[in-house]
Design a protein around this motif. Structure first.
Motif, PDB file in Angstrom:
ATOM      1  N   GLN A   1       0.829  -1.195   0.000  1.00 32.74           N
ATOM      2  CA  GLN A   1       0.000   0.000   0.000  1.00 32.74           C
ATOM      3  C   GLN A   1       0.872   1.256   0.000  1.00 32.74           C
ATOM      4  O   GLN A   1       0.610   2.213  -0.743  1.00 32.74           O
ATOM      5  CB  GLN A   1      -0.919   0.005   1.210  1.00 32.74           C
ATOM      6  N   ARG A   2       1.916   1.263   0.809  1.00 26.50           N
ATOM      7  CA  ARG A   2       2.783   2.440   0.880  1.00 26.50           C
ATOM      8  C   ARG A   2       3.508   2.694  -0.433  1.00 26.50           C
ATOM      9  O   ARG A   2       3.654   3.845  -0.856  1.00 26.50           O
ATOM     10  CB  ARG A   2       3.802   2.288   2.014  1.00 26.50           C
TER      11      ARG A   2
ATOM     12  N   GLN B   1       0.992   4.302  -2.605  1.00 27.08           N
ATOM     13  CA  GLN B   1       0.689   5.659  -2.144  1.00 27.08           C
ATOM     14  C   GLN B   1       1.821   6.634  -2.445  1.00 27.08           C
ATOM     15  O   GLN B   1       1.583   7.827  -2.664  1.00 27.08           O
ATOM     16  CB  GLN B   1       0.403   5.645  -0.644  1.00 27.08           C
TER      17      GLN B   1
ATOM     18  N   TYR C   1      -3.276  -4.275  -2.991  1.00 27.25           N
ATOM     19  CA  TYR C   1      -3.246  -2.827  -3.219  1.00 27.25           C
ATOM     20  C   TYR C   1      -2.690  -2.490  -4.607  1.00 27.25           C
ATOM     21  O   TYR C   1      -3.137  -1.543  -5.255  1.00 27.25           O
ATOM     22  CB  TYR C   1      -2.402  -2.140  -2.149  1.00 27.25           C
TER      23      TYR C   1
END
Length: 387
Positions: free
Chosen positions: A144-145, A148, A338
């Motif tokens: 996810q990071r 992002q 993600y």
């Protein structure tokens, strides 16, 4: 496209990498030595575009094909280990007490490094390949990071692919399916607030342990009696803490667990009904609850076109009979979900043979699987980015 025999020559070197990583596990985002090892290997292959420090210790490296302009596809391997004391008794066992590669990420990293070496030499594809080495799959949502922080746009990734080892399946066998491939993961905490007192006078108390026990049983009916049996819902209570003495009824009891679903509607149902069930049971006994619910990984959804590319690449490597496209979705979670939310792609499993299960202290990656994983990545690139 190439058969697995093409990649036997890489097995010995990839085995050395894999066993080094196995002996030196690191956790979460704290993968400084692992990331340095990976970056050094990539540079030694003649790969010039290597970006480090993505999601703290993640790496993305680009290889430009020799076939002219084209899209960029991403290949992802996870790098982190688990906080488990190893019991494999292998000569290359972890040298760091309480940490081990119990989920095959050492092998995932070695396979992608092997593919990187091969692709950097041959470059028999158009466009480019983004090699994604991800931290914190196990506990930190590193996927996810990375998304992002703009990884997909920065590298122009149009499709993304992942792979994971699977114990109990013969080495050289691949499994996948389109649609839901792994479950969404949520966590919940319930604090039952009762009234404490002496264990010899339970009638003067509201025993939170009894209430918690009833809640645990009650939650199971959400699966057995409130969910369509053709749909998948798993509710597991994995923590129960209460009391400090033999002769005292405590004021509170705490329980916690996980929820796993394959459908967004069922995910919403579970969040709503777990709280309602626990609250109703507690109030029936005169107690109250505090409820917390956290949504973690979403459903990992394989896209149709990309899954067909993955199947074609695997079958070209090992033959149609060794690749199943009818895999039953896993109720485990995977934060590659993600990346599949951000871009179309697919995720495949590769057999690890009759080994201990994932996350078991005796687990070890089967080095015989390395040429199959390397070959799959190469064939996938040469299929998706065919000249």
């Amino acid at each position: 496209m190439r058969s697995v025999e093409t990649f036997w020559d890489l097995q010995s070197e990839a085995t050395e990498w894999r066993r080094y990583l196995h002996q030196n596990p690191e956790l979460g985002y704290r993968l400084h030595s692992t990331a340095q090892f990976v970056a050094n290997k990539l540079a030694s292959f003649g790969i010039n575009h290597i970006e480090t420090g993505i999601a703290e210790t993640g790496i993305v490296a680009s290889i430009q094909g020799g076939g002219g302009d084209g899209p960029t596809i991403g290949l992802r391997a996870d790098m982190d280990a688990l906080p488990i004391m190893e019991a494999s008794n292998k000569p290359w066992s972890s040298t760091i007490p309480g940490k081990m590669h119990a989920c095959g990420h050492d092998g995932h990293t070695a396979m992608l490094l092997g593919a990187a070496k091969y692709l950097a030499k041959t470059r028999n594809f158009k466009g480019s390949v983004a090699l994604i080495f991800q931290p914190a799959e196990e506990d930190g949502q590193g996927g996810q990071r990375m998304v992002q922080e703009g990884m997909m746009d920065r590298f122009g990734i149009s499709q993304v692919f992942g792979m994971h080892i699977r114990p109990g399946i013969e080495v050289g066998k691949f499994l996948t399916c389109d649609g839901p491939n792994a479950a969404a993961l949520d966590e919940f905490d319930i604090v039952v607030k009762g009234r404490g007192g002496h264990a010899a006078q339970p009638h003067r108390t509201i025993d939170p342990i009894v209430v918690a026990a009833q809640i645990i049983v009650g939650l199971q009916t959400l699966v057995s009696r409130n969910t369509d049996p053709m749909e998948s819902l798993v509710i597991s209570v994995t923590k129960l803490n209460a009391g400090t003495a033999y002769n005292i009824v405590p004021e509170c009891a705490e329980l916690a667990g996980t929820v796993r679903t394959l459908l967004p509607s069922l995910r919403n149902f579970a969040e709503r009904q777990i709280q309602a069930c626990a609250q109703g049971i507690a109030r029936g006994f005169g107690a109250e609850i505090e409820f917390r619910h956290r949504r973690l990984e979403p459903v990992m959804f394989n896209h149709f076109e990309e899954t067909n590319l993955a199947i074609k690449a695997a079958r070209s490597l090992v033959g149609s009979e060794s690749v199943s496209d009818k895999m039953i979705p896993s109720m485990g979670a995977e934060d590659f979900a993600y990346m599949l939310e951000a871009r179309p792609g697919s995720y495949i499993r590769l057999g690890n043979g009759p080994t201990a299960s994932l996350h078991h202290p005796a687990f070890d990656f089967n080095d015989e699987a390395l040429p199959y994983g390397i070959g799959y990545w190469v064939n996938l690139v040469e299929t998706a980015l065919a000249v």
